[in-house]
Design a protein around this motif. Structure first.
Motif, mmCIF file in Angstrom:
data_model
loop_
_atom_site.group_PDB
_atom_site.id
_atom_site.type_symbol
_atom_site.label_atom_id
_atom_site.label_comp_id
_atom_site.label_asym_id
_atom_site.label_seq_id
_atom_site.Cartn_x
_atom_site.Cartn_y
_atom_site.Cartn_z
ATOM 1 N N ILE A 146 6.179 3.584 -2.684
ATOM 2 C CA ILE A 146 7.435 4.342 -2.693
ATOM 3 C C ILE A 146 8.379 3.826 -1.617
ATOM 4 O O ILE A 146 9.584 3.693 -1.840
ATOM 5 N N GLU A 147 7.821 3.497 -0.459
ATOM 6 C CA GLU A 147 8.642 2.922 0.611
ATOM 7 C C GLU A 147 9.268 1.607 0.136
ATOM 8 O O GLU A 147 10.461 1.361 0.328
ATOM 9 N N ALA B 62 0.829 -1.210 0.000
ATOM 10 C CA ALA B 62 0.000 0.000 0.000
ATOM 11 C C ALA B 62 0.860 1.255 0.000
ATOM 12 O O ALA B 62 0.356 2.355 -0.166
ATOM 13 N N ASN B 63 2.155 1.080 0.194
ATOM 14 C CA ASN B 63 3.085 2.214 0.230
ATOM 15 C C ASN B 63 4.212 1.939 -0.756
ATOM 16 O O ASN B 63 5.344 1.637 -0.373
ATOM 17 N N SER C 72 17.579 1.261 9.393
ATOM 18 C CA SER C 72 16.735 0.169 9.859
ATOM 19 C C SER C 72 16.094 0.549 11.186
ATOM 20 O O SER C 72 16.718 1.175 12.035
ATOM 21 N N LYS C 73 14.846 0.111 11.345
ATOM 22 C CA LYS C 73 14.099 0.478 12.547
ATOM 23 C C LYS C 73 14.151 -0.666 13.549
ATOM 24 O O LYS C 73 13.454 -1.650 13.402
ATOM 25 N N ASP D 199 9.736 10.182 -3.847
ATOM 26 C CA ASP D 199 9.351 10.403 -2.461
ATOM 27 C C ASP D 199 9.224 11.899 -2.155
ATOM 28 O O ASP D 199 8.205 12.347 -1.634
ATOM 29 N N PHE D 200 10.251 12.683 -2.502
ATOM 30 C CA PHE D 200 10.216 14.105 -2.168
ATOM 31 C C PHE D 200 10.002 15.004 -3.381
ATOM 32 O O PHE D 200 10.212 16.221 -3.305
ATOM 33 N N GLU D 201 9.570 14.403 -4.472
ATOM 34 C CA GLU D 201 9.069 15.129 -5.643
ATOM 35 C C GLU D 201 10.017 16.226 -6.138
ATOM 36 O O GLU D 201 9.564 17.270 -6.622
#
Lengths: 209, 318
Positions: free
Chosen positions: A35-36, A32-33, A163-164, A94-96
């Motif tokens: 770009i990520e 659903a995301n 990384s998270k 992502d940041f256009e």
């Protein structure tokens, strides 16, 4: 110079992750995301290919596979390609390309700065991979291309910081990188099988043709 | 509110209707498969694997939040989640949580209260009117959704147990059951998941305990059967699958505070002016929509909640 068969096979394999990304993107199955997902997958592919390029030298000296030298170049260039794509996804998708967003993002985030330095250092390596630049450089080419080691370290640091919480995968890559570095110093760098079995000779010839 | 409603914003209505049909079909097929298996036949694959939902509540009928934001699609809400108890991948929990056991389920409420007791999930659903609340959900990872939750204000529950004067914080705990939640074996995180609120934050009417969304029971990956929703804070504050609520005197240490103290604070209020080392907090991407949008202070609930933090430096108490 004509690419070797080994290079063509490598180039084909390197394009597969891109093809998968492209088709998943077109069919809307990049989560659903998207770009990520694009950011993470292009980054991860670049890391893997850069690591793969570092496998070539030890394998070549161990098994006497000269065909791995041109393959190393293809892997390095492909890694640079994915790294550049990774940056374009960040800056563009992502940041256009909005500098009002991108500049503070870079200023605030150390891991992005690390990534940008790594990408910047890869640029001269990619340019001097072209045969005609190599001739004039002689020993300088070798010295310049040793930059790939600090670049690899920066890339893994960038990956670790991005990384998270769960940093298992960057740590695994770090261990692989450390092992590959060990194979560049004696005594591991001296390991060689001596005379090659016939099938290896034939494989080398096949990949070089 | 005065923003004209585009025809594309009506879809969720249709979705509601199609879901109802879907549930009806599912129930019919489930009945058929039960009948068939009773006759000793192989039951048809598929529908029986669906979670046994209670029938949808009457929907509020709204397809936008109070700022005019379109609801995120049901499929995106159930398909893209952070639930590290199951997986660190966004689509992992959807797969791995399907057999998560949410019934029977009870929640222990205790600590500094006069009436410590446990509540079954059915009790909680019947004790309090289940109302729909359309909230923006802003993840610390700079993506967001607009979700029509079903639930009740937490203060209603707290009023029943009567916090004593020693109670200053509320501490929440997720189920710890690595057999069901394989991600809890990941040693990078100190499970069980803990979250906390200051008592006045917990008593705020916007703070809800959610039992459903889109008129259906919560799916396991969304935190079934009971989760917290605090819409002005980053999503990780909204702890899932709660088994324990304690009124305490000291500020609880949340899982994310323990795991990354420089990155995640206790308050975790959505704040575009307090940067995070990894993600942009100034802007966000709304799932299902293209492009970045500005992140609003307190996720757009500034008017309702800013007073809670009067006199505080939000860059220190981040």
């Amino acid at each position: 110079m004509k690419p070797t068969r080994g290079q063509l096979i490598t180039a084909f394999l390197c394009l597969i992750p891109l093809a998968i990304l492209f088709f998943e993107w077109r069919s809307g199955s990049l989560s659903a995301n998207p770009i990520e997902t694009l950011t993470q997958r292009t980054g991860r592919t670049a890391v893997i290919l850069l690591l793969a390029s570092l496998v070539c030298t030890p394998l070549r000296s161990m098994f006497g596979l000269s065909a791995l030298l041109p393959i190393r170049k293809t892997l390095g260039l492909a890694a640079f390609g994915y790294a550049a794509l990774h940056f374009l996804v960040f800056a563009g998708l992502d940041f256009e390309f909005n500098l009002g967003w991108i500049v503070p993002e870079i200023r605030q985030k150390f891991f992005i700065q690390i990534g940008l330095i790594a990408l910047g250092l890869l640029i001269p390596l990619a340019i001097t991979s072209v045969q005609k630049f190599q001739r004039g450089m002689a020993g300088n080419w070798r010295r310049l291309h040793r930059l790939v080691y600090p670049v690899m370290a920066l890339v893994l640091w960038h990956y670790y910081l991005a990384s998270k919480g769960d940093v298992l995968i960057p740590l695994i890559y770090l261990v692989i990188f450390a092992i590959l570095m060990l194979f560049r110093i004696p005594p591991l760098s001296k390991i060689s099988i001596g005379s090659k079995p016939r099938w290896l000779v034939r494989l080398n010839k096949f990949l070089l043709s | 509110m005065s923003k004209p409603i585009k025809s594309s914003e009506i879809t969720p209505e249709a979705l509601y209707l199609s879901r109802r049909r879907f549930i009806k079909n599912t129930l019919t097929m489930a009945a058929v498969s039960l009948y068939l298996s009773a006759c000793g036949n192989q039951s048809p694959a598929g529908p029986t694997a669906q979670p046994t939902d209670s029938l949808p509540l009457p929907s509020a009928g709204a397809s936008v939040d109070e700022l005019g934001n379109t609801l995120t699609s049901y499929d995106d809400i159930i398909g893209y989640t952070n639930y590290y108890e199951f997986s660190t991948d966004k689509n992992g929990p959807t797969r791995l949580a399907q057999n998560f056991k949410t019934s029977p389920w009870s929640v222990e409420v205790g600590g500094y209260v006069n009436n410590a007791r446990s509540f079954s999930i059915d009790e909680l659903k019947s004790l309090f009117d289940q109302e729909e609340r359309i909230y923006r959900m802003r993840c610390v990872e700079a993506w967001s959704m607009v979700i029509p939750w079903v639930g009740f204000s937490l203060h209603k529950l707290l009023e029943i147990v009567e916090p004593t004067s020693d109670a200053r914080f509320v501490r929440f705990e997720t189920l710890y059951d690595p057999d069901q939640m394989p991600g809890q074996r990941n040693s990078f995180f100190p499970f069980p998941y803990i979250e906390g609120l200051r008592l006045d934050e917990a008593m705020h009417d916007l703070t809800i305990m959610a039992t459903g969304l889109y008129g259906r029971d919560l799916s396991p990956q969304n935190g079934a059967p009971l989760r917290l929703v605090v819409p002005w804070k980053y999503g990780f504050k909204s702890i899932k699958s709660i088994v324990k609520i304690d009124l305490v005197g000291e500020m609880p240490t949340s899982l994310w505070m323990a795991s990354g103290p420089n990155e995640y604070g206790f308050y975790a209020n959505v704040n575009p002016n307090v940067p995070h080392p990894r993600w942009s907090q100034a802007t966000e991407r709304r799932i299902g929509e293209g492009g970045r949008i500005d992140t609003l202070l307190f996720n757009g609930y500034e008017e309702e909640v800013a007073y809670l933090y009067d006199g505080m430096d939000l860059s220190i108490d981040f």
